[in-house]
Design a protein around this motif. Sequence first.
Motif, PDB file in Angstrom:
ATOM      1  N   PRO A 167     -52.415  15.632  23.344  1.00  0.00           N
ATOM      2  CA  PRO A 167     -51.846  16.957  23.123  1.00  0.00           C
ATOM      3  C   PRO A 167     -50.446  16.590  22.904  1.00  0.00           C
ATOM      4  O   PRO A 167     -50.239  18.100  22.200  1.00  0.00           O
ATOM      5  N   ARG A 207     -60.159  18.539  18.932  1.00  0.00           N
ATOM      6  CA  ARG A 207     -59.439  19.474  19.768  1.00  0.00           C
ATOM      7  C   ARG A 207     -59.354  20.596  20.220  1.00  0.00           C
ATOM      8  O   ARG A 207     -59.166  21.523  19.731  1.00  0.00           O
ATOM      9  N   HIS A 238     -54.931  13.391  18.413  1.00  0.00           N
ATOM     10  CA  HIS A 238     -56.597  14.340  18.691  1.00  0.00           C
ATOM     11  C   HIS A 238     -56.733  14.335  19.881  1.00  0.00           C
ATOM     12  O   HIS A 238     -57.060  14.961  21.003  1.00  0.00           O
TER      13      HIS A 238
END
Length: 342
Positions: free
Chosen positions: A269, A150, A266
């Motif tokens: 969030p 990410r 990932h």
Amino acid sequence: MMCDELESMSCAMDARSSMSHSGDQDASVANIFIMFFAAAIGGYVLSSFVLLRSPGILHRKKEHRFAARHISHRGGAGECTENTIDAYRRAVSAGTELLELDVHLTKDNQVVVIHDDNLLRLTGMNCLISELRYEELPVLKRELDVSFARGVVMEDSENRTIPRLKDVFEEFPDVPINVDIKVDNDVLIATTADLIAQFKREKLTVWGNTSSKVTEKCYSVNPSIGLLFSMRRVVQIVILFYCGLLPYFPIRETHLEIPMPHCFFHFMPNPSKKQRFIVALMDKLLMRRSLFEHLQKRGIPVYLWVLNDPIEWDRAFNELRVDGVMTDFPSKLATYLKQHNV
């Protein structure tokens, strides 16, 4: 009168004696049943325990096709544009032992190496691969997000042409390759099988899909090619493992390739409590060293994806003792393996 009373009392005593004898017989039968049931359960538990640790008693160990500690996801999407020849070259030079890639079919029946069926994310063109001929395919974007890292964006100005599977086979004839058949398409499966046979790569290739339907078709087309577990088959072996039945069942798949559940964060969030609980439960059920050891003793290597952090690599190799991990960062994983003498 007295005789009648004595006779009545005698009959009553005989009846009670008969009832007592009958009750003793029932209790005896019940005890025998309980003992038999306990012995059967005990024998089942003991045999399951022994066969889980020593599956060679029932099953011949599968032939090891190749060893792969270091697996490059899409060729190493965090260090080069994903699923390109340049990415595979970089990964091989870094020491990767297995290239992972995805395939689709173009309108003119060319097997191309690309992850998505729609070109929008990767090229900016909102069009299905199956709607274009190979020469009509656009090049990949200069900047691409790395799916399992990410916030990381891959910027690459090198060759961004979408390769054909035959191009990869020609460039890397001796490198093991993991082929993910992305869609249920009979022509795609048959053409991919033909390419594998043409380049004599049956022992250097493993293929499949999360779909059991696709994986079944792969096996039926060419059972000599290494086979991945579908999602349904993974669920089945986990259930069989916890029931103690796994040692008794034959397995035709040759490679177990599953995610380490924490990698799904990932895509989250800010995971909710429910999401955290589900991931934790999946991790508890799937990440079982005893399950992996059983499969390994049957000649089935275990790979985890997609791990991009040294902490994850530590757990995979030291705690879970898996055979290999798949990563977006081939150079970093190569350095880790060398430093930790894995």
